[in-house]
Design a protein around this motif. Structure first.
Motif, PDB file in Angstrom:
ATOM      1  N   TYR A   1      26.603  67.578  40.348  1.00 57.61           N
ATOM      2  CA  TYR A   1      26.683  66.133  40.548  1.00 57.61           C
ATOM      3  C   TYR A   1      26.705  65.848  42.052  1.00 57.61           C
ATOM      4  CZ  TYR A   1      27.853  66.011  35.606  1.00 57.61           C
ATOM      5  OH  TYR A   1      27.810  66.164  34.242  1.00 57.61           O
ATOM      6  N   ASP A   2      26.014  64.798  42.450  1.00 54.16           N
ATOM      7  CA  ASP A   2      25.872  64.476  43.868  1.00 54.16           C
ATOM      8  C   ASP A   2      27.034  63.636  44.376  1.00 54.16           C
ATOM      9  OD1 ASP A   2      23.411  65.744  43.835  1.00 54.16           O
ATOM     10  OD2 ASP A   2      22.328  63.899  43.358  1.00 54.16           O
ATOM     11  N   HIS A   3      27.438  63.915  45.620  1.00 59.16           N
ATOM     12  CA  HIS A   3      28.361  63.036  46.323  1.00 59.16           C
ATOM     13  C   HIS A   3      27.570  61.815  46.802  1.00 59.16           C
ATOM     14  CE1 HIS A   3      32.139  62.246  48.392  1.00 59.16           C
ATOM     15  NE2 HIS A   3      31.477  61.938  49.479  1.00 59.16           N
ATOM     16  N   PRO A   4      28.176  60.630  46.866  1.00 57.65           N
ATOM     17  CA  PRO A   4      27.429  59.445  47.323  1.00 57.65           C
ATOM     18  C   PRO A   4      26.740  59.680  48.663  1.00 57.65           C
ATOM     19  CG  PRO A   4      29.574  58.803  46.481  1.00 57.65           C
ATOM     20  CD  PRO A   4      29.570  60.304  46.519  1.00 57.65           C
ATOM     21  N   GLU A   5      25.471  59.326  48.756  1.00 53.90           N
ATOM     22  CA  GLU A   5      24.701  59.575  49.977  1.00 53.90           C
ATOM     23  C   GLU A   5      25.211  58.755  51.161  1.00 53.90           C
ATOM     24  OE1 GLU A   5      20.605  58.946  49.242  1.00 53.90           O
ATOM     25  OE2 GLU A   5      20.392  60.651  47.878  1.00 53.90           O
ATOM     26  N   ASN A   6      25.766  57.582  50.875  1.00 55.36           N
ATOM     27  CA  ASN A   6      26.206  56.710  51.969  1.00 55.36           C
ATOM     28  C   ASN A   6      27.644  56.957  52.397  1.00 55.36           C
ATOM     29  OD1 ASN A   6      27.413  55.779  49.688  1.00 55.36           O
ATOM     30  ND2 ASN A   6      26.823  53.629  49.929  1.00 55.36           N
ATOM     31  N   ALA A   7      28.270  58.025  51.888  1.00 60.05           N
ATOM     32  CA  ALA A   7      29.647  58.320  52.275  1.00 60.05           C
ATOM     33  C   ALA A   7      29.674  58.805  53.720  1.00 60.05           C
ATOM     34  CB  ALA A   7      30.247  59.372  51.346  1.00 60.05           C
ATOM     35  N   PRO A   8      30.456  58.185  54.597  1.00 58.50           N
ATOM     36  CA  PRO A   8      30.422  58.560  56.021  1.00 58.50           C
ATOM     37  C   PRO A   8      31.171  59.850  56.338  1.00 58.50           C
ATOM     38  CG  PRO A   8      32.012  56.802  55.664  1.00 58.50           C
ATOM     39  CD  PRO A   8      31.325  57.023  54.326  1.00 58.50           C
TER      40      PRO A   8
ATOM     41  N   TYR B   1      32.641  59.552  35.860  1.00 62.12           N
ATOM     42  CA  TYR B   1      32.892  59.240  37.269  1.00 62.12           C
ATOM     43  C   TYR B   1      31.961  60.042  38.175  1.00 62.12           C
ATOM     44  CZ  TYR B   1      37.234  56.710  36.151  1.00 62.12           C
ATOM     45  OH  TYR B   1      38.149  55.806  35.691  1.00 62.12           O
ATOM     46  N   LEU B   2      31.780  61.331  37.865  1.00 62.62           N
ATOM     47  CA  LEU B   2      30.892  62.155  38.682  1.00 62.62           C
ATOM     48  C   LEU B   2      29.447  61.684  38.566  1.00 62.62           C
ATOM     49  CD1 LEU B   2      32.317  65.738  38.036  1.00 62.62           C
ATOM     50  CD2 LEU B   2      32.494  64.403  40.144  1.00 62.62           C
ATOM     51  N   ALA B   3      29.018  61.375  37.344  1.00 68.28           N
ATOM     52  CA  ALA B   3      27.641  60.930  37.139  1.00 68.28           C
ATOM     53  C   ALA B   3      27.371  59.606  37.855  1.00 68.28           C
ATOM     54  CB  ALA B   3      27.354  60.782  35.646  1.00 68.28           C
ATOM     55  N   ALA B   4      28.395  58.755  37.947  1.00 68.42           N
ATOM     56  CA  ALA B   4      28.242  57.465  38.616  1.00 68.42           C
ATOM     57  C   ALA B   4      28.484  57.567  40.123  1.00 68.42           C
ATOM     58  CB  ALA B   4      29.202  56.448  38.006  1.00 68.42           C
ATOM     59  N   GLN B   5      28.668  58.800  40.629  1.00 67.27           N
ATOM     60  CA  GLN B   5      28.942  59.036  42.054  1.00 67.27           C
ATOM     61  C   GLN B   5      30.183  58.269  42.507  1.00 67.27           C
ATOM     62  OE1 GLN B   5      25.509  58.670  44.608  1.00 67.27           O
ATOM     63  NE2 GLN B   5      24.237  59.976  43.315  1.00 67.27           N
ATOM     64  N   GLN B   6      31.258  58.426  41.723  1.00 61.38           N
ATOM     65  CA  GLN B   6      32.547  57.822  42.038  1.00 61.38           C
ATOM     66  C   GLN B   6      33.638  58.898  42.040  1.00 61.38           C
ATOM     67  OE1 GLN B   6      32.624  54.922  38.800  1.00 61.38           O
ATOM     68  NE2 GLN B   6      32.090  53.290  40.225  1.00 61.38           N
TER      69      GLN B   6
ATOM     70  N   SER C   1      22.375  67.475  15.932  1.00 61.14           N
ATOM     71  CA  SER C   1      23.556  67.005  16.659  1.00 61.14           C
ATOM     72  C   SER C   1      23.865  67.921  17.836  1.00 61.14           C
ATOM     73  CB  SER C   1      24.765  66.944  15.714  1.00 61.14           C
ATOM     74  OG  SER C   1      25.096  68.241  15.234  1.00 61.14           O
ATOM     75  N   TRP C   2      24.703  67.447  18.744  1.00 59.49           N
ATOM     76  CA  TRP C   2      25.156  68.234  19.891  1.00 59.49           C
ATOM     77  C   TRP C   2      26.489  67.672  20.373  1.00 59.49           C
ATOM     78  CZ3 TRP C   2      21.737  64.325  19.984  1.00 59.49           C
ATOM     79  CH2 TRP C   2      21.881  63.329  20.940  1.00 59.49           C
ATOM     80  N   ARG C   3      27.208  68.488  21.087  1.00 63.79           N
ATOM     81  CA  ARG C   3      28.491  68.055  21.645  1.00 63.79           C
ATOM     82  C   ARG C   3      28.238  67.064  22.779  1.00 63.79           C
ATOM     83  NH1 ARG C   3      33.074  71.960  24.457  1.00 63.79           N
ATOM     84  NH2 ARG C   3      34.488  70.294  25.086  1.00 63.79           N
ATOM     85  N   ALA C   4      28.928  65.935  22.720  1.00 59.32           N
ATOM     86  CA  ALA C   4      28.725  64.887  23.723  1.00 59.32           C
ATOM     87  C   ALA C   4      29.008  65.424  25.123  1.00 59.32           C
ATOM     88  CB  ALA C   4      29.632  63.695  23.433  1.00 59.32           C
ATOM     89  N   LEU C   5      28.117  65.098  26.052  1.00 57.04           N
ATOM     90  CA  LEU C   5      28.252  65.554  27.438  1.00 57.04           C
ATOM     91  C   LEU C   5      28.971  64.539  28.308  1.00 57.04           C
ATOM     92  CD1 LEU C   5      24.621  66.945  27.761  1.00 57.04           C
ATOM     93  CD2 LEU C   5      26.710  68.249  27.329  1.00 57.04           C
ATOM     94  N   GLY C   6      28.980  63.270  27.904  1.00 57.71           N
ATOM     95  CA  GLY C   6      29.685  62.241  28.667  1.00 57.71           C
ATOM     96  C   GLY C   6      28.857  61.581  29.734  1.00 57.71           C
ATOM     97  N   ASP C   7      27.741  62.176  30.100  1.00 55.33           N
ATOM     98  CA  ASP C   7      26.832  61.631  31.100  1.00 55.33           C
ATOM     99  C   ASP C   7      25.687  60.947  30.349  1.00 55.33           C
ATOM    100  OD1 ASP C   7      24.775  61.190  32.915  1.00 55.33           O
ATOM    101  OD2 ASP C   7      25.118  63.042  34.026  1.00 55.33           O
ATOM    102  N   PRO C   8      25.546  59.618  30.438  1.00 57.19           N
ATOM    103  CA  PRO C   8      24.525  58.921  29.646  1.00 57.19           C
ATOM    104  C   PRO C   8      23.123  59.473  29.833  1.00 57.19           C
ATOM    105  CG  PRO C   8      26.023  57.333  30.639  1.00 57.19           C
ATOM    106  CD  PRO C   8      26.362  58.666  31.221  1.00 57.19           C
ATOM    107  N   GLU C   9      22.738  59.781  31.065  1.00 57.83           N
ATOM    108  CA  GLU C   9      21.377  60.241  31.310  1.00 57.83           C
ATOM    109  C   GLU C   9      21.149  61.645  30.750  1.00 57.83           C
ATOM    110  OE1 GLU C   9      20.410  59.702  35.425  1.00 57.83           O
ATOM    111  OE2 GLU C   9      20.379  57.527  35.257  1.00 57.83           O
ATOM    112  N   ARG C  10      22.178  62.465  30.703  1.00 56.71           N
ATOM    113  CA  ARG C  10      22.032  63.801  30.122  1.00 56.71           C
ATOM    114  C   ARG C  10      22.074  63.745  28.603  1.00 56.71           C
ATOM    115  NH1 ARG C  10      24.385  68.090  30.307  1.00 56.71           N
ATOM    116  NH2 ARG C  10      22.378  69.114  30.054  1.00 56.71           N
ATOM    117  N   ASP C  11      22.949  62.909  28.033  1.00 58.58           N
ATOM    118  CA  ASP C  11      22.965  62.783  26.573  1.00 58.58           C
ATOM    119  C   ASP C  11      21.668  62.156  26.070  1.00 58.58           C
ATOM    120  OD1 ASP C  11      25.349  63.916  25.472  1.00 58.58           O
ATOM    121  OD2 ASP C  11      26.505  62.343  26.426  1.00 58.58           O
ATOM    122  N   ALA C  12      21.100  61.214  26.834  1.00 59.87           N
ATOM    123  CA  ALA C  12      19.818  60.630  26.454  1.00 59.87           C
ATOM    124  C   ALA C  12      18.727  61.702  26.453  1.00 59.87           C
ATOM    125  CB  ALA C  12      19.450  59.487  27.398  1.00 59.87           C
TER     126      ALA C  12
END
Length: 450
Positions: free
Chosen positions: A119-126, A12-17, A397-408
Motif C-alpha cells: 500500500y502506498d503512502h500519500p504522495e503529497n506527504a511532506p 485505511y491503507l487502501a485510502a492512503q490514510q 466465494s473468497w475471503r473478504a480482503l477489505g480493499d474495495p478495488e481488490r475485492d472487485a
C-alpha cells in the motif's frame, strides 16, 4: 483514531490514510513491524527467518491476522498492549516476497498460504514517503491445527536442528504451546482417530445464503431473467447489527450513497426508491435493474439484471435478433466496484471478524445466453470476438480482503472465468485491482459523447 478490525485497517491503507491507524493496539489479529535497514525481517539471519515463520504460524493458530510492516508500536503508560504510534513507510526493495515464501515453505508446517500486499503512502506527504507491506495470514481450520515451526532457536539467535515449536498468539504477544499440552494433544488425536465416525456429513459451505437471493430476485421481478448476485456475509454473525435505523446508520448511508459518478450511473443508488425496513434489515429495490438486501445480522445480497436494463446496457446493436445478450464491460466493472466500495466501507466494519464475499451468476447460459468479450466494449460496427457463458449456476466465494478495488478484482476474476476468459483482459484492471481512475476516465468520455 484507530482501526478496530482487519477490514477497517486495510481500508485505511487502501485510502492512503495511514495516520488513522495510529492508536490501534496490537492484538490477536494484528501485529505491527517497524523496519530496519534489512527490512521488516532480516532473512540473512536464523533469527529473522524464525521470527517470520513464528509470526505467521502464531496467527494461523489464533484465527488469522495481519502482519503490518511500516509502523512503530510502543507500550504507553497505563496501557496493556503496544499501540501503533508512528507510520514509517519504506522502500519496496527491502522486501523480496519470493524469499518470504521460501522461508515459510521450508520452516512452517502445514504450508500456510499467506497473501502479500503493498500500500502506498500519500504522495503529497511532506515528512516521508514509501510504502506499507502487509502479510495476510489465513486461519487454519480447526481440523488442521496446529501450525508449527520446524526449528527451535537459541538465545543467541541460532537454529536448533531436530527441534520444533508451536507458537500461539496471546493478546499482543506470542507464546509457545507447553510440552505437556503438546503431549495431551497428541494422545487426544490418537484417541479421536480410533473413534472417528466416517458417517458424519461434511459441514455445509459457509455464507451461501440461497434464500436471500431468492427473496431479492422475486422482489425485483427477475425470476425469468439472468441475474448476477453479489453476497457478503460474516462468518460468525453476532445478532442484530446496531444502529441499522439510527441517524447516520445503514438506512441513511443507503439513501445517500457516495458513488463514483452520479446516482444515474451504474451503482446501487436510487433517486426514486428508498430503503425499506424488512425483518430487522433493509431492502432497496430499483426494479428491474438492481437491488440490495441487508439482513439483520449485516449479511448483504445485491442483484443486478443481465438484461438491457443494466449489464446489457447499450449492447442491443450487438445481438443477433434473439434478445439482448452481450455484457457491457464498463457497466459490469463499475457496478462491481461500486458494490465493494459501499459494502466494504460501511457494512463490514459493523461486524468484527472474517467475512466471505460471493458471486453467483444465475441463468447466464440459458438461451439465448449471455456473452462477454476481451478488452473494451466494441465500437460499431466492429463486434469483436465474444465468449458464451458456460454455466447457469456459477457460484464462487473468497475471503473478504477489505480493499474495495481488490475485492472487485476478485469478483471480476470469478465472473470472467464463467466465460472462459482471464480477468487481465478487462481494460479497467490494473495489476490485482480494479482502477477507479480508469473507470472515471471512461465515464467522462461517455458523458461528453466521446
Amino acid at each position: 483514531m484507530a482501526a478496530d478490525s482487519m477490514v477497517q485497517l486495510v481500508s485505511y491503507l487502501a485510502a492512503q490514510q495511514p495516520g488513522e491507524i495510529n492508536g490501534t493496539p496490537e492484538s490477536e489479529w494484528v501485529d505491527f513491524k517497524s523496519v530496519s535497514p534489512n527490512g521488516p525481517y532480516d532473512l540473512s539471519t536464523d533469527k529473522g527467518k524464525f521470527e517470520l515463520a513464528k509470526d505467521v504460524a502464531a496467527f494461523a493458530n489464533a484465527g488469522g491476522g495481519l502482519l503490518v510492516c511500516g509502523f512503530k508500536a510502543k507500550k504507553r503508560p497505563n496501557e496493556l498492549y503496544e499501540v501503533a504510534e508512528k507510520a514509517t513507510p519504506f522502500d519496496k526493495k527491502l522486501v523480496n516476497t519470493d524469499s518470504y515464501k521460501d522461508i515459510l515453505t521450508e520452516y512452517v508446517r502445514p504450508l500456510i498460504k499467506v497473501k502479500f500486499f503493498w500500500y502506498d503512502h500519500p504522495e503529497n506527504a511532506p515528512e516521508t514517503s514509501g510504502h506499507y507491506f502487509v502479510i495476510e495470514v489465513p486461519p487454519l481450520p480447526e481440523s488442521d491445527r496446529w501450525a508449527m515451526v520446524t526449528r527451535g532457536i537459541t538465545d543467541n539467535g541460532q537454529f536448533i536442528k531436530n527441534s520444533w515449536t508451536i507458537p500461539i498468539r496471546n493478546g499482543d504477544t506470542t507464546a509457545f504451546l507447553p510440552q505437556d499440552e503438546v503431549y495431551r494433544l497428541l494422545n487426544d488425536g490418537l484417541r479421536a482417530r480410533r473413534a472417528a465416525d466416517t458417517t458424519v456429513p461434511a459441514p455445509e459451505p459457509a455464507a451461501d445464503r440461497v434464500k436471500a437471493r431468492e427473496i431479492l430476485r422475486a422482489a425485483l421481478g427477475l425470476e425469468e431473467s439472468p441475474v448476477l448476485f453479489f453476497q457478503s456475509v460474516p462468518d460468525r454473525p453476532r445478532g442484530l447489527v446496531p444502529g441499522m435505523y439510527a441517524g447516520g446508520g445503514l438506512r441513511d448511508i443507503l439513501s445517500n450513497q457516495d458513488t463514483l459518478r452520479s446516482p444515474h450511473a451504474f451503482n446501487w443508488s436510487s433517486e426514486y426508491t428508498h430503503p425499506a425496513p424488512r425483518e430487522g434489515g433493509l431492502l432497496l429495490t430499483d426494479a428491474p435493474r438492481r437491488g440490495l438486501q441487508v439482513e439483520s445480522d449485516g449479511g448483504v445480497t445485491g442483484a443486478v439484471s443481465a438484461t438491457g436494463e443494466m449489464l446489457g446496457w447499450a449492447m442491443e446493436r450487438y445481438n443477433d435478433g434473439s434478445g439482448v445478450r452481450r455484457i457491457n464491460v464498463f457497466v459490469l466493472t463499475e457496478v462491481t466496484l461500486e458494490y465493494f466500495r459501499l459494502i466494504n466501507r460501511h457494512v463490514l466494519p459493523l461486524v468484527e471478524g472474517v467475512w466471505t464475499h460471493r458471486i453467483v451468476a444465475s441463468d447466464f447460459a440459458r438461451p439465448p445466453g449471455r456473452v462477454l468479450a476481451s478488452g473494451e466494449d466494441p465500437v460499431f460496427p466492429f463486434v469483436g470476438h465474444i465468449e458464451m457463458a458456460t454455466s447457469d449456476d456459477w457460484n464462487h466465494s473468497w475471503r473478504a480482503l477489505g480493499d474495495p478495488e481488490r475485492d472487485a478484482y476478485e469478483a471480476l476474476r470469478c465472473i470472467y472465468a464463467l466465460f472462459g476468459l482471464d480477468v487481465s483482459v478487462n481494460p479497467f484492471v490494473d495489476g490485482d485491482r480494479v482502477s477507479a481512475a480508469k473507470l472515471l476516465e471512461k465515464g467522462k468520455r461517455l458523458e461528453t459523447g466521446q
